[in-house]
Design a protein around this motif. Structure first.
Motif, PDB file in Angstrom:
ATOM      1  N   ARG A 131      -5.465  10.070   3.625  1.00 22.75           N
ATOM      2  CA  ARG A 131      -4.613   9.137   4.356  1.00 22.75           C
ATOM      3  C   ARG A 131      -4.351   9.595   5.791  1.00 22.75           C
ATOM      4  NH1 ARG A 131      -6.075   6.926  -0.007  1.00 22.75           N
ATOM      5  NH2 ARG A 131      -4.604   5.861  -1.389  1.00 22.75           N
ATOM      6  N   SER A 132      -4.186   8.625   6.676  1.00 21.55           N
ATOM      7  CA  SER A 132      -3.895   8.922   8.086  1.00 21.55           C
ATOM      8  C   SER A 132      -2.423   9.314   8.247  1.00 21.55           C
ATOM      9  CB  SER A 132      -4.158   7.677   8.931  1.00 21.55           C
ATOM     10  OG  SER A 132      -3.204   6.669   8.589  1.00 21.55           O
ATOM     11  N   ASN A 133      -2.077   9.851   9.414  1.00 17.73           N
ATOM     12  CA  ASN A 133      -0.682  10.196   9.701  1.00 17.73           C
ATOM     13  C   ASN A 133       0.255   9.028   9.420  1.00 17.73           C
ATOM     14  OD1 ASN A 133      -1.482  12.703  10.563  1.00 17.73           O
ATOM     15  ND2 ASN A 133      -1.324  12.254  12.743  1.00 17.73           N
ATOM     16  N   GLY A 134      -0.124   7.850   9.914  1.00 17.47           N
ATOM     17  CA  GLY A 134       0.717   6.664   9.749  1.00 17.47           C
ATOM     18  C   GLY A 134       0.911   6.315   8.278  1.00 17.47           C
ATOM     19  N   GLU A 135      -0.180   6.403   7.521  1.00 13.92           N
ATOM     20  CA  GLU A 135      -0.110   6.088   6.088  1.00 13.92           C
ATOM     21  C   GLU A 135       0.773   7.107   5.354  1.00 13.92           C
ATOM     22  OE1 GLU A 135      -4.427   3.887   5.355  1.00 13.92           O
ATOM     23  OE2 GLU A 135      -4.373   6.068   5.526  1.00 13.92           O
ATOM     24  N   ILE A 136       0.669   8.366   5.758  1.00 19.25           N
ATOM     25  CA  ILE A 136       1.479   9.411   5.122  1.00 19.25           C
ATOM     26  C   ILE A 136       2.961   9.211   5.434  1.00 19.25           C
ATOM     27  CG2 ILE A 136       2.026  11.889   5.223  1.00 19.25           C
ATOM     28  CD1 ILE A 136      -1.064  12.344   5.297  1.00 19.25           C
ATOM     29  N   PHE A 137       3.250   8.856   6.678  1.00 18.01           N
ATOM     30  CA  PHE A 137       4.630   8.612   7.086  1.00 18.01           C
ATOM     31  C   PHE A 137       5.251   7.476   6.259  1.00 18.01           C
ATOM     32  CE2 PHE A 137       7.755   6.430   9.829  1.00 18.01           C
ATOM     33  CZ  PHE A 137       8.644   7.484  10.030  1.00 18.01           C
ATOM     34  N   GLN A 138       4.514   6.376   6.114  1.00 21.96           N
ATOM     35  CA  GLN A 138       5.022   5.223   5.357  1.00 21.96           C
ATOM     36  C   GLN A 138       5.165   5.534   3.873  1.00 21.96           C
ATOM     37  OE1 GLN A 138       2.029   2.356   6.793  1.00 21.96           O
ATOM     38  NE2 GLN A 138       3.744   1.168   7.585  1.00 21.96           N
ATOM     39  N   PRO A 197       0.792  -1.240   0.000  1.00 28.83           N
ATOM     40  CA  PRO A 197       0.000   0.000   0.000  1.00 28.83           C
ATOM     41  C   PRO A 197       0.822   1.288   0.000  1.00 28.83           C
ATOM     42  CG  PRO A 197      -0.966  -1.592   1.501  1.00 28.83           C
ATOM     43  CD  PRO A 197       0.301  -2.222   0.985  1.00 28.83           C
ATOM     44  N   ALA A 198       1.842   1.385   0.865  1.00 25.33           N
ATOM     45  CA  ALA A 198       2.623   2.628   0.928  1.00 25.33           C
ATOM     46  C   ALA A 198       3.383   2.877  -0.367  1.00 25.33           C
ATOM     47  CB  ALA A 198       3.588   2.603   2.118  1.00 25.33           C
ATOM     48  N   SER A 199       3.935   1.812  -0.967  1.00 29.40           N
ATOM     49  CA  SER A 199       4.648   2.034  -2.228  1.00 29.40           C
ATOM     50  C   SER A 199       3.700   2.318  -3.355  1.00 29.40           C
ATOM     51  CB  SER A 199       5.506   0.880  -2.689  1.00 29.40           C
ATOM     52  OG  SER A 199       5.705  -0.086  -2.136  1.00 29.40           O
ATOM     53  N   TYR A 200       2.494   1.787  -3.268  1.00 20.75           N
ATOM     54  CA  TYR A 200       1.498   2.080  -4.307  1.00 20.75           C
ATOM     55  C   TYR A 200       1.140   3.567  -4.263  1.00 20.75           C
ATOM     56  CZ  TYR A 200      -2.672   1.494  -7.253  1.00 20.75           C
ATOM     57  OH  TYR A 200      -3.616   1.591  -8.261  1.00 20.75           O
ATOM     58  N   LEU A 244      -0.668  18.800   4.542  1.00 20.89           N
ATOM     59  CA  LEU A 244      -1.174  17.431   4.656  1.00 20.89           C
ATOM     60  C   LEU A 244      -0.027  16.420   4.632  1.00 20.89           C
ATOM     61  CD1 LEU A 244      -4.233  17.638   2.239  1.00 20.89           C
ATOM     62  CD2 LEU A 244      -4.362  17.327   4.721  1.00 20.89           C
ATOM     63  N   ALA A 245       0.978  16.690   3.789  1.00 21.61           N
ATOM     64  CA  ALA A 245       2.093  15.751   3.626  1.00 21.61           C
ATOM     65  C   ALA A 245       3.001  15.696   4.852  1.00 21.61           C
ATOM     66  CB  ALA A 245       2.901  16.097   2.380  1.00 21.61           C
ATOM     67  N   GLN A 246       2.821  16.646   5.781  1.00 22.74           N
ATOM     68  CA  GLN A 246       3.581  16.558   7.039  1.00 22.74           C
ATOM     69  C   GLN A 246       3.061  15.407   7.894  1.00 22.74           C
ATOM     70  OE1 GLN A 246       3.034  20.373   8.812  1.00 22.74           O
ATOM     71  NE2 GLN A 246       4.640  21.340   7.608  1.00 22.74           N
ATOM     72  N   GLY A 247       1.768  15.094   7.728  1.00 29.62           N
ATOM     73  CA  GLY A 247       1.181  14.014   8.525  1.00 29.62           C
ATOM     74  C   GLY A 247       1.198  14.336  10.008  1.00 29.62           C
ATOM     75  N   THR A 248       0.817  15.575  10.330  1.00 32.79           N
ATOM     76  CA  THR A 248       0.852  15.987  11.742  1.00 32.79           C
ATOM     77  C   THR A 248      -0.543  16.269  12.296  1.00 32.79           C
ATOM     78  OG1 THR A 248       1.262  18.237  10.933  1.00 32.79           O
ATOM     79  CG2 THR A 248       3.171  16.985  11.680  1.00 32.79           C
ATOM     80  N   LYS A 278       5.826   8.469   2.582  1.00 35.16           N
ATOM     81  CA  LYS A 278       7.011   9.310   2.390  1.00 35.16           C
ATOM     82  C   LYS A 278       8.282   8.468   2.396  1.00 35.16           C
ATOM     83  CE  LYS A 278       6.068  12.526   5.561  1.00 35.16           C
ATOM     84  NZ  LYS A 278       6.026  13.806   6.296  1.00 35.16           N
ATOM     85  N   GLU A 279       8.332   7.489   3.288  1.00 37.00           N
ATOM     86  CA  GLU A 279       9.491   6.585   3.332  1.00 37.00           C
ATOM     87  C   GLU A 279       9.612   5.806   2.028  1.00 37.00           C
ATOM     88  OE1 GLU A 279       9.366   4.058   6.890  1.00 37.00           O
ATOM     89  OE2 GLU A 279      10.938   5.413   7.606  1.00 37.00           O
ATOM     90  N   ALA A 280       8.475   5.281   1.555  1.00 41.24           N
ATOM     91  CA  ALA A 280       8.469   4.507   0.313  1.00 41.24           C
ATOM     92  C   ALA A 280       8.884   5.390  -0.861  1.00 41.24           C
ATOM     93  CB  ALA A 280       7.074   3.913   0.067  1.00 41.24           C
ATOM     94  N   TYR A 281       8.419   6.617  -0.860  1.00 44.07           N
ATOM     95  CA  TYR A 281       8.728   7.566  -1.940  1.00 44.07           C
ATOM     96  C   TYR A 281      10.231   7.803  -2.010  1.00 44.07           C
ATOM     97  CZ  TYR A 281       7.722  11.558  -5.041  1.00 44.07           C
ATOM     98  OH  TYR A 281       7.627  12.403  -6.114  1.00 44.07           O
ATOM     99  N   LEU A 282      10.833   8.007  -0.858  1.00 46.76           N
ATOM    100  CA  LEU A 282      12.269   8.252  -0.778  1.00 46.76           C
ATOM    101  C   LEU A 282      13.047   7.031  -1.270  1.00 46.76           C
ATOM    102  CD1 LEU A 282      14.322  10.385   0.175  1.00 46.76           C
ATOM    103  CD2 LEU A 282      14.287   9.286   2.422  1.00 46.76           C
ATOM    104  N   MET A 283      12.625   5.847  -0.837  1.00 40.74           N
ATOM    105  CA  MET A 283      13.308   4.618  -1.241  1.00 40.74           C
ATOM    106  C   MET A 283      13.169   4.368  -2.744  1.00 40.74           C
ATOM    107  SD  MET A 283      13.663   1.856   1.608  1.00 40.74           S
ATOM    108  CE  MET A 283      13.236   0.617   0.417  1.00 40.74           C
TER     109      MET A 283
END
Length: 324
Positions: free
Chosen positions: A119-126, A90-93, A158-162, A128-133
């Motif tokens: 997306r929830s904070n957790g989903e946004i965090f994941q 899901p996060a990489s998708y 929104l992309a801060q996920g805060t 962003k990690e997937a995007y970077l990778m």
């Protein structure tokens, strides 16, 4: 305040799951003369995402090849897109969709809106990690360079996920409602900032109360007020946030209906929503769709899509084979 009905997807983990056997069947189906597409649909739409990833691993061990590459080589058009998209976690998708929305030939603002507003904070965090990778880029920096104005500011927020979680304060809600009301009337840059700060950072519970208060103060629904005061993608994004706070399945039902009827079956949007919500609330989305538009999602997909593409979409959409 929040309806107690369970969120329900349409795809569940398959019982008696055997990734090695599935990988073998897929290998046979892909190598077979004329590629047995029904077998692919049967396996990949009837396993949850975690199981699909295990199948891909078993496939690599068995054939020394990448399942995604093999799907891409053997399939075509939208059917290929569905089968390949099912293979992303899901996060990489989400990351993949955002990247293509920003870096593709046409900027797809609606894809950014769909994903970041819901997306929830957790989903946004994941994500962003997937995007970077995946792309070796910072999601927020890409949003910054590819969008502009208050639309950009709101997406960045929104992309801060805060977003606050779970907290609700009635006194504060009345105050926030006044700020929103003022922001709809003044429309200065500063007011727009205050508006997006509230919509992007307050908890869903808090915003629920803010919208009630807004109605009391202004005699108007917040969505109507936003539609009157703002335009373009900023307006669509702000409305999307409000709709997601109120009822996420309804928001996605509305987006699907639009993609099917206003945009003549906008394939990317339809595929993205069906796949990304398949294990979360697609069953609820289907219910809202039927209640709101009279026809079932099943009916509309059948009407517009065809061939293996249609079969695959219906399989994702299906869940319980109750009355469509």
């Amino acid at each position: 305040i929040f309806s107690g009905n369970q969120m329900q997807g349409t795809i569940f983990p398959a019982p008696n799951f055997n990734p090695v056997m599935d990988a073998q069947v897929l290998g046979g189906a892909l190598q077979g003369i004329g590629c047995e597409k029904d077998l692919l649909i049967d396996i990949l739409t009837k396993r949850c995402n975690a199981q699909r990833l295990m199948i891909a691993e078993a496939y690599r061990d068995m054939y020394g090849r990448d399942l995604i590459m093999d799907l891409k080589e053997n399939l075509s058009h939208h059917f290929k897109d569905v089968m390949v998209d099912l293979m992303y976690p899901p996060a990489s998708y989400d990351a993949h969709e955002l990247w293509h929305a920003m870096k593709g030939a046409d900027m797809e603002e609606n894809c950014l809106i769909d994903i970041l507003a819901s997306r929830s904070n957790g989903e946004i965090f994941q994500m962003k990690e997937a995007y970077l990778m995946q792309y070796n880029n910072d999601l927020q920096q890409d949003i910054y360079s590819e969008t502009s104005g208050h639309f950009r500011d709101t997406l960045m927020n929104l992309a801060q996920g805060t977003r606050e979680e779970g907290y609700a304060d009635p006194a504060m809600a009345a105050q926030d409602a006044m700020v929103l009301w003022e922001a709809c009337q003044q429309k200065t840059g500063e007011h727009k900032n205050m508006l997006q700060m509230i919509l992007c950072n307050k908890s869903y519970q808090q915003l629920w109360m803010v919208f009630q208060e807004f109605q009391n103060v202004s005699g108007q629904d917040i969505v109507d007020a936003i539609n009157e005061c703002y335009d373009g993608y900023l307006q669509e994004l702000l409305v999307a946030i409000v709709l997601c706070v109120r009822d996420k399945p309804s928001y996605f039902a509305y987006r699907l209906y639009n993609a099917i009827h206003e945009f003549g079956f906008h394939n990317k949007t339809i595929i993205r929503i069906l796949i990304s919500r398949s294990e979360i609330d697609l069953m609820n989305i289907r219910q809202r769709y039927k209640e709101r538009y009279g026809k079932s999602l099943f009916h509309d997909i059948k009407h517009f899509a065809s061939g293996h593409y249609e079969t695959a979409l219906l399989a994702i959409c299906a869940g319980d084979a109750e009355d469509y």
